[in-house]
Write a protein that holds these residues in place. Structure first.
Motif, PDB file in Angstrom:
ATOM      1  N   CYS A  48       0.867  -1.379   0.007  1.00 44.15           N
ATOM      2  CA  CYS A  48      -0.124  -0.012  -0.157  1.00 44.15           C
ATOM      3  C   CYS A  48       0.767   1.488   0.171  1.00 44.15           C
ATOM      4  O   CYS A  48       0.382   2.323  -0.433  1.00 44.15           O
ATOM      5  CB  CYS A  48      -1.030  -0.027   1.259  1.00 44.15           C
ATOM      6  SG  CYS A  48      -0.456   0.641   2.644  1.00 44.15           S
ATOM      7  N   GLY A  49       2.094   1.331   0.531  1.00 46.26           N
ATOM      8  CA  GLY A  49       2.669   2.545   0.727  1.00 46.26           C
ATOM      9  C   GLY A  49       2.583   3.394   1.636  1.00 46.26           C
ATOM     10  O   GLY A  49       2.803   4.589   1.614  1.00 46.26           O
ATOM     11  N   ARG A  73       5.352   5.117   3.722  1.00 43.77           N
ATOM     12  CA  ARG A  73       6.500   5.265   3.220  1.00 43.77           C
ATOM     13  C   ARG A  73       7.209   6.518   3.785  1.00 43.77           C
ATOM     14  O   ARG A  73       6.719   7.353   4.546  1.00 43.77           O
ATOM     15  CB  ARG A  73       6.425   5.751   1.623  1.00 43.77           C
ATOM     16  CG  ARG A  73       5.297   6.813   1.390  1.00 43.77           C
ATOM     17  CD  ARG A  73       4.905   6.719  -0.051  1.00 43.77           C
ATOM     18  NE  ARG A  73       4.495   7.675  -0.477  1.00 43.77           N
ATOM     19  CZ  ARG A  73       2.977   8.104  -0.319  1.00 43.77           C
ATOM     20  NH1 ARG A  73       2.530   7.318   0.466  1.00 43.77           N
ATOM     21  NH2 ARG A  73       2.612   9.399  -0.792  1.00 43.77           N
ATOM     22  N   GLU A  89      11.280   8.885   4.026  1.00 45.11           N
ATOM     23  CA  GLU A  89      12.283   9.242   3.232  1.00 45.11           C
ATOM     24  C   GLU A  89      13.682   8.953   4.073  1.00 45.11           C
ATOM     25  O   GLU A  89      13.860   9.398   5.150  1.00 45.11           O
ATOM     26  CB  GLU A  89      12.260  10.741   2.776  1.00 45.11           C
ATOM     27  CG  GLU A  89      11.317  10.660   1.763  1.00 45.11           C
ATOM     28  CD  GLU A  89      11.196  12.118   0.862  1.00 45.11           C
ATOM     29  OE1 GLU A  89      12.313  13.064   1.102  1.00 45.11           O
ATOM     30  OE2 GLU A  89       9.997  12.608   0.465  1.00 45.11           O
ATOM     31  N   THR A 131      12.687   7.449  -1.402  1.00 49.33           N
ATOM     32  CA  THR A 131      11.518   6.922  -0.586  1.00 49.33           C
ATOM     33  C   THR A 131      11.942   5.393  -0.399  1.00 49.33           C
ATOM     34  O   THR A 131      12.003   4.570  -1.219  1.00 49.33           O
ATOM     35  CB  THR A 131      10.244   6.924  -1.492  1.00 49.33           C
ATOM     36  OG1 THR A 131       9.921   8.513  -1.938  1.00 49.33           O
ATOM     37  CG2 THR A 131       9.042   6.401  -0.972  1.00 49.33           C
ATOM     38  N   LEU A 179       9.407  14.968   8.130  1.00 45.17           N
ATOM     39  CA  LEU A 179       8.338  14.236   7.336  1.00 45.17           C
ATOM     40  C   LEU A 179       7.642  13.190   8.128  1.00 45.17           C
ATOM     41  O   LEU A 179       6.560  12.996   8.167  1.00 45.17           O
ATOM     42  CB  LEU A 179       9.129  13.801   5.923  1.00 45.17           C
ATOM     43  CG  LEU A 179       7.848  13.278   5.174  1.00 45.17           C
ATOM     44  CD1 LEU A 179       7.695  14.324   4.285  1.00 45.17           C
ATOM     45  CD2 LEU A 179       8.796  12.139   3.999  1.00 45.17           C
ATOM     46  N   ALA A 222       5.334  14.249  10.747  1.00 45.87           N
ATOM     47  CA  ALA A 222       4.173  14.923  10.102  1.00 45.87           C
ATOM     48  C   ALA A 222       3.207  13.683   9.571  1.00 45.87           C
ATOM     49  O   ALA A 222       1.952  13.502  10.147  1.00 45.87           O
ATOM     50  CB  ALA A 222       4.476  15.738   8.955  1.00 45.87           C
ATOM     51  N   ARG A 223       3.798  12.737   8.935  1.00 44.90           N
ATOM     52  CA  ARG A 223       2.840  11.571   8.663  1.00 44.90           C
ATOM     53  C   ARG A 223       2.270  10.908   9.476  1.00 44.90           C
ATOM     54  O   ARG A 223       1.023  10.434   9.478  1.00 44.90           O
ATOM     55  CB  ARG A 223       3.590  10.702   7.608  1.00 44.90           C
ATOM     56  CG  ARG A 223       3.999  11.409   6.207  1.00 44.90           C
ATOM     57  CD  ARG A 223       4.538  10.177   5.240  1.00 44.90           C
ATOM     58  NE  ARG A 223       3.723   9.212   5.051  1.00 44.90           N
ATOM     59  CZ  ARG A 223       2.901   9.141   4.106  1.00 44.90           C
ATOM     60  NH1 ARG A 223       2.605  10.049   3.215  1.00 44.90           N
ATOM     61  NH2 ARG A 223       2.222   8.089   3.722  1.00 44.90           N
ATOM     62  N   THR A 256      -1.225  12.277  10.838  1.00 46.67           N
ATOM     63  CA  THR A 256      -2.082  12.247   9.568  1.00 46.67           C
ATOM     64  C   THR A 256      -3.623  11.978  10.035  1.00 46.67           C
ATOM     65  O   THR A 256      -4.493  12.581   9.781  1.00 46.67           O
ATOM     66  CB  THR A 256      -2.044  11.051   8.475  1.00 46.67           C
ATOM     67  OG1 THR A 256      -0.756  11.480   8.040  1.00 46.67           O
ATOM     68  CG2 THR A 256      -2.998  11.239   7.314  1.00 46.67           C
ATOM     69  N   GLU A 291       6.150  14.259  -2.767  1.00 51.48           N
ATOM     70  CA  GLU A 291       5.170  13.272  -2.916  1.00 51.48           C
ATOM     71  C   GLU A 291       4.832  12.556  -1.553  1.00 51.48           C
ATOM     72  O   GLU A 291       4.000  11.746  -1.400  1.00 51.48           O
ATOM     73  CB  GLU A 291       5.634  12.293  -4.030  1.00 51.48           C
ATOM     74  CG  GLU A 291       4.719  11.303  -4.509  1.00 51.48           C
ATOM     75  CD  GLU A 291       5.315  10.600  -5.823  1.00 51.48           C
ATOM     76  OE1 GLU A 291       4.641  10.655  -6.677  1.00 51.48           O
ATOM     77  OE2 GLU A 291       6.322  10.213  -5.474  1.00 51.48           O
ATOM     78  N   ASN A 292       5.583  12.619  -0.718  1.00 44.91           N
ATOM     79  CA  ASN A 292       5.441  11.818   0.689  1.00 44.91           C
ATOM     80  C   ASN A 292       4.965  12.844   1.875  1.00 44.91           C
ATOM     81  O   ASN A 292       4.844  12.219   2.707  1.00 44.91           O
ATOM     82  CB  ASN A 292       6.696  11.019   1.182  1.00 44.91           C
ATOM     83  CG  ASN A 292       7.433  10.145   0.027  1.00 44.91           C
ATOM     84  OD1 ASN A 292       6.472   9.414  -0.553  1.00 44.91           O
ATOM     85  ND2 ASN A 292       8.630  10.127  -0.069  1.00 44.91           N
ATOM     86  N   LEU A 293       4.422  13.733   1.258  1.00 46.15           N
ATOM     87  CA  LEU A 293       3.475  14.618   2.433  1.00 46.15           C
ATOM     88  C   LEU A 293       2.491  14.032   2.903  1.00 46.15           C
ATOM     89  O   LEU A 293       1.847  12.992   2.280  1.00 46.15           O
ATOM     90  CB  LEU A 293       3.251  15.928   1.772  1.00 46.15           C
ATOM     91  CG  LEU A 293       3.948  17.060   1.351  1.00 46.15           C
ATOM     92  CD1 LEU A 293       3.491  18.021   0.382  1.00 46.15           C
ATOM     93  CD2 LEU A 293       4.772  17.676   2.704  1.00 46.15           C
ATOM     94  N   GLY A 294       1.988  14.150   4.090  1.00 39.80           N
ATOM     95  CA  GLY A 294       0.867  13.954   4.599  1.00 39.80           C
ATOM     96  C   GLY A 294      -0.175  14.253   3.605  1.00 39.80           C
ATOM     97  O   GLY A 294      -0.316  15.174   3.049  1.00 39.80           O
ATOM     98  N   GLY A 295      -1.276  13.081   3.524  1.00 37.74           N
ATOM     99  CA  GLY A 295      -2.457  13.402   2.828  1.00 37.74           C
ATOM    100  C   GLY A 295      -2.383  13.073   1.411  1.00 37.74           C
ATOM    101  O   GLY A 295      -3.124  13.265   0.651  1.00 37.74           O
ATOM    102  N   ILE A 296      -1.127  12.607   1.054  1.00 42.70           N
ATOM    103  CA  ILE A 296      -0.872  11.945  -0.229  1.00 42.70           C
ATOM    104  C   ILE A 296      -0.951  10.497   0.023  1.00 42.70           C
ATOM    105  O   ILE A 296      -0.115   9.837   0.564  1.00 42.70           O
ATOM    106  CB  ILE A 296       0.121  12.457  -0.937  1.00 42.70           C
ATOM    107  CG1 ILE A 296       0.192  13.984  -0.929  1.00 42.70           C
ATOM    108  CG2 ILE A 296       0.713  11.829  -2.187  1.00 42.70           C
ATOM    109  CD1 ILE A 296       1.328  14.686  -1.709  1.00 42.70           C
ATOM    110  N   TYR A 297      -1.802   9.704  -0.922  1.00 41.64           N
ATOM    111  CA  TYR A 297      -2.152   8.320  -0.835  1.00 41.64           C
ATOM    112  C   TYR A 297      -1.564   7.671  -2.156  1.00 41.64           C
ATOM    113  O   TYR A 297      -1.867   8.367  -3.173  1.00 41.64           O
ATOM    114  CB  TYR A 297      -3.716   7.902  -0.569  1.00 41.64           C
ATOM    115  CG  TYR A 297      -4.076   8.057   0.732  1.00 41.64           C
ATOM    116  CD1 TYR A 297      -3.602   7.237   1.701  1.00 41.64           C
ATOM    117  CD2 TYR A 297      -4.950   9.033   0.741  1.00 41.64           C
ATOM    118  CE1 TYR A 297      -4.381   7.420   3.017  1.00 41.64           C
ATOM    119  CE2 TYR A 297      -5.748   9.044   2.064  1.00 41.64           C
ATOM    120  CZ  TYR A 297      -5.487   8.116   3.225  1.00 41.64           C
ATOM    121  OH  TYR A 297      -6.221   8.551   4.276  1.00 41.64           O
ATOM    122  N   LEU A 298      -0.941   6.525  -2.164  1.00 42.01           N
ATOM    123  CA  LEU A 298      -0.809   5.613  -3.438  1.00 42.01           C
ATOM    124  C   LEU A 298      -2.213   4.999  -3.203  1.00 42.01           C
ATOM    125  O   LEU A 298      -2.757   4.506  -2.417  1.00 42.01           O
ATOM    126  CB  LEU A 298       0.446   4.822  -3.183  1.00 42.01           C
ATOM    127  CG  LEU A 298       1.810   5.441  -3.054  1.00 42.01           C
ATOM    128  CD1 LEU A 298       2.614   4.270  -2.877  1.00 42.01           C
ATOM    129  CD2 LEU A 298       2.059   6.403  -4.162  1.00 42.01           C
TER     130      LEU A 298
END
Lengths: 279, 489
Positions: A224-225, A228, A230, A235, A254, A257-258, A261, B259-266
């Motif tokens: 699912c990724g 991820r 860095e 990545t 980063l 922050a993630r 979410t 692209e790896n910011l929060g709120g960005i999904y694959l």
């Protein structure tokens, strides 16, 4: 269904579960994790394996209540079952450092760091452990960690046990005293902010620093990724490339922050689950 | 004379017009996750089936990857023999309720339909769905006769369309089949990928239940390559043959900044949260998903449409699809594009993200894009998108879903010896699915790269036939073409 063979209270909001999972126990190595589900509607929760016994067919998980899903998991009792347990996942720790290693455990990080410390100890390494917690009643597995360490330092933020202060202080002192450069690596496992601070502390000394990231995950198999991160601007997926990474290369801002979410969702779910528990 | 003429024109009209499929109205369905097309009733189905010309040389059948006996099943429907129609389809397609819904018929059977040269082709997909639904809803999923036990054990890795097809065929031939699935629910992409409103999960449950009733064993929560390796399946667990149908489970990103910011999904994560984990029912279900108020989906395939239409149901805000080519090149099925637009998804064509910008919390707030124009055709035959200098534009977005495709997940192959992979990490297999390792077959997306449910199923069926030859002692379980290649190289 995965039977819960034993449940132990370790500290406020922290429980130890021993569960029957022979296949996982046979394969588990230090540093790997499992994905657990308390019930069919539950979240898939990644948990680093805290101990395992191939002979008994069991693995040990230490769970801290941080949200509705972990709260639900911790309401399960001995004799009940987990709905699902998947693993072992992730890459195992590389136990190939000669000489000394420093194991820095922050809070509930004492659990995942234990099998790694034990493996280094069993491979003949010299293990120095720095175990920290906010307060005395949140310290657990001190004896287990001490048993596999040639030196064990305890710190609490409020000074109610061991040395008063943060784990980074004794860590810095240990590295300063290490004039022979005997320390081959530092492991730091605990809350993200603690791992970040430990990495910052060790950086000037140039000592390899490994952290174990507890990213938000869904499948845990690279599909699912969601996890991820860095690492050195590249990545990586925590679930298959990690969970251990070089702390000096992690993009901490980063990562932090993630990790935030779903803060609002967590709050909403906790309130709802608290309301349900009351009624 | 007049009478005849009238009759003739009536017949032409009947032939010309396809029976319409009732659907949930767009403004209703964007508030729920129920299936959009509601299916034909018996009268509509019989009328539609009567449009079939019953061609002697059935081009439609040749257009079907598993050669379903299309004119035959259409004839049964037109006669009102619906159960027989379902049985006819099932001779070659074990998942008709699924294929009737998600197959791209417009590029397969229906594209070849002779009627389609002048009028609309026969609605073969809708009729396949009708027959399968009729049988299922009447509870008449009869178990076909099984061959006596052979004592041979087959492990199927992955419970998606390829794996289910292999299991269904081999269990009928008397082999003992165990399907291993990494997730806690079976179905693979049918479960985690395709949304409920396009493929109700009740149908997947029903198909899996049918296989279990036939004697297929299901082992959930087993990650082959981690919990058990391929070598262990063959050497420790005692399986005589293994089929690998693990899909293309490694999502691609674009590698653009932010692209790896929060709120960005694959897309895989977004769809798995929404479908498998039922995040649309949060917090009754424990898994959350971001809903956003300005949603951008990047990509133009069916996955992008699924993600956009899911997002549409989870937010009252704006949902846009950003695609770098033009509308004509959109790889998604026409029906999906049509449904997405009806539901208020905006298509922003010739537009490619070049950077994501975040807010102070590290959550995405803006997509910087570049306008594109079409240049010369590339290797795929589609016109290559070329950026228009100085055409940058900025879009507000608090949720981005990247749906630009996926590759081969190395989790299994990394710990499996003797399996030849191609440059992109896919398993090399011959048309019967045989790999470079004797006793191991593979099929579906892990061989072809992302493709369709029906192609995966077709690959599964081919492999099942070859595995059966091997288990019956009629072949050495080795790919003859691959063995020759290896000898030659």
């Amino acid at each position: 269904m995965i039977p819960i063979l034993a449940k132990t209270f370790l500290a406020p909001n922290i429980y130890e579960f021993v569960v029957g999972a022979p296949r996982i126990a046979r394969k588990a190595r230090p540093g790997q994790f499992v994905v657990a589900m308390s019930d069919e509607t539950g979240e898939r929760i990644p948990l680093t394996i805290a101990d395992y016994s191939a002979a008994d067919g069991t693995i040990t998980l230490v769970v801290m209540i941080v949200g509705a899903s972990t709260a639900k998991l911790c309401r399960l009792h001995e004799g009940e079952h987990l709905y699902a347990l998947i693993g072992p996942l992730g890459e195992p720790s590389r136990i190939d450092y000669l000489g000394a290693v420093v194991m820095v455990a922050g809070g509930v990080g004492a659990a995942p760091i234990y099998p790694i410390a034990r493996a280094f100890c069993e491979s003949g390494g010299h293990v120095i452990t720095v175990q920290g917690a906010r307060s005395k009643d949140l310290v657990f597995w001190q004896d287990r960690l001490a048993a596999v360490s040639s030196r064990h330092i305890l710190t609490t933020d409020d000074g109610t046990a061991g040395r008063r202060g943060l784990v980074t202080e004794p860590l810095r002192e240990i590295l300063e005293e290490d004039s022979q450069r005997a320390i081959g690596a530092v492991y730091a496992i605990g809350p993200p902010a603690m791992m970040k601070c430990c990495s910052k502390t060790t950086q000037p000394f140039g000592v390899k620093t490994i952290v174990s990231l507890n990213s938000v995950m869904v499948d845990g198999t690279g599909m699912c990724g969601g996890c991820r991160v860095e690492i050195g601007r590249e990545t990586k997926f925590t679930c298959v490339d990690g969970p251990e990474f070089d702390g000096h290369l992690v993009d901490w801002d980063l990562f932090l922050a993630r990790q935030k979410t779903y803060v609002h969702h967590e709050q909403c779910a906790l309130e709802q689950s608290a309301a349900q528990a009351k009624s | 004379m007049i009478h005849k003429k009238q009759n003739g024109s009536t017949q032409r009209t009947e032939r010309a017009v396809r029976a319409t499929m009732p659907e949930q109205a767009p403004e209703v369905r964007v508030r729920n996750f129920h299936e959009v097309p509601l299916g034909y009733g018996p009268e509509e189905a019989m009328g539609e089936a009567r449009r079939c010309l019953q061609c002697k040389k059935a081009a439609c059948k040749e257009g079907c990857p598993v050669n379903v006996a299309i004119p035959e099943f259409l004839a049964r429907i037109s006669e009102g023999k619906f159960d027989e129609a379902a049985r006819t389809i099932k001779q070659t397609n074990c998942l008709p309720a699924i294929c009737g819904r998600v197959c791209p018929q417009e590029t397969q059977c229906e594209e070849r339909c002779v009627l389609g040269k002048r009028f609309e082709p026969v609605a073969i997909g809708r009729l396949e769905r009708f027959a399968a639904d009729y049988e299922r809803q009447r509870g008449r999923m009869e178990l076909p006769p099984k061959a006596p036990p052979t004592g041979k054990r087959v492990a199927v890795v992955g419970s998606g369309p390829a794996g289910l097809a292999v299991a269904g065929d081999l269990v009928l031939l008397g082999h003992e089949v165990t399907v291993f699935e990494a997730f806690h629910r079976p179905g693979g992409v049918l479960r985690y990928g395709i949304p409920e409103f396009r493929l109700p999960k009740e149908i997947v449950d029903c198909e899996v239940d049918y296989l279990e009733r036939l004697g297929v064993r299901l082992e959930l929560n087993q990650v082959i390559g981690k919990s058990i390796t391929l070598d262990e399946l063959l050497k420790v667990e005692g399986f005589h043959a293994v089929f690998i149908g693990v899909g293309a489970g490694l999502p691609y990103g674009m590698g653009v900044p932010g692209e790896n910011l929060g709120g960005i999904y694959l897309a895989n994560e977004y769809l798995t949260r929404a479908n498998l984990m039922k995040a649309y029912a949060f917090p009754q279900y424990g898994t959350p998903v971001l809903r956003g108020s300005n949603v951008c989906v990047v990509g133009g395939g069916n996955v992008a449409m699924d993600a956009a239409r899911t997002a549409r149901r989870l937010t009252d805000g704006n949902v846009s699809i950003l695609y770098r080519r033009s509308r004509e090149e959109l790889p998604a099925r026409a029906e999906e594009i049509h449904h997405a637009e009806e539901e208020g998804v905006e298509l922003k064509m010739l537009c490619a993200p070049i950077e994501y910008l975040g807010d102070e919390r590290g959550m995405v707030r803006e997509v910087r894009c570049q306008r594109m124009e079409l240049g010369e055709p590339d290797a795929s035959g589609r016109r290559r998108p070329v950026s228009v200098p100085g055409s940058e534009l900025s879009l507000r977005a608090d949720l981005v879903i990247i749906a630009i495709g996926s590759g081969a997940n190395p989790l299994l192959t990394r710990t499996a010896s003797g399996i030849e992979l191609n440059r992109r990490g896919y398993i090399v297999a011959d048309p019967s699915g045989a790999t470079s390792r004797p006793g191991v077959w593979a099929g579906g997306d892990i061989v072809t790269g992302s493709a369709t449910v029906i192609l995966a199923m077709g690959a599964g069926k081919a492999a099942a036939a070859d595995i059966h030859r091997y288990l019956s002692g009629l072949s050495n379980g080795r790919s003859s073409s691959l063995a020759m290649e290896a000898a030659g190289s």
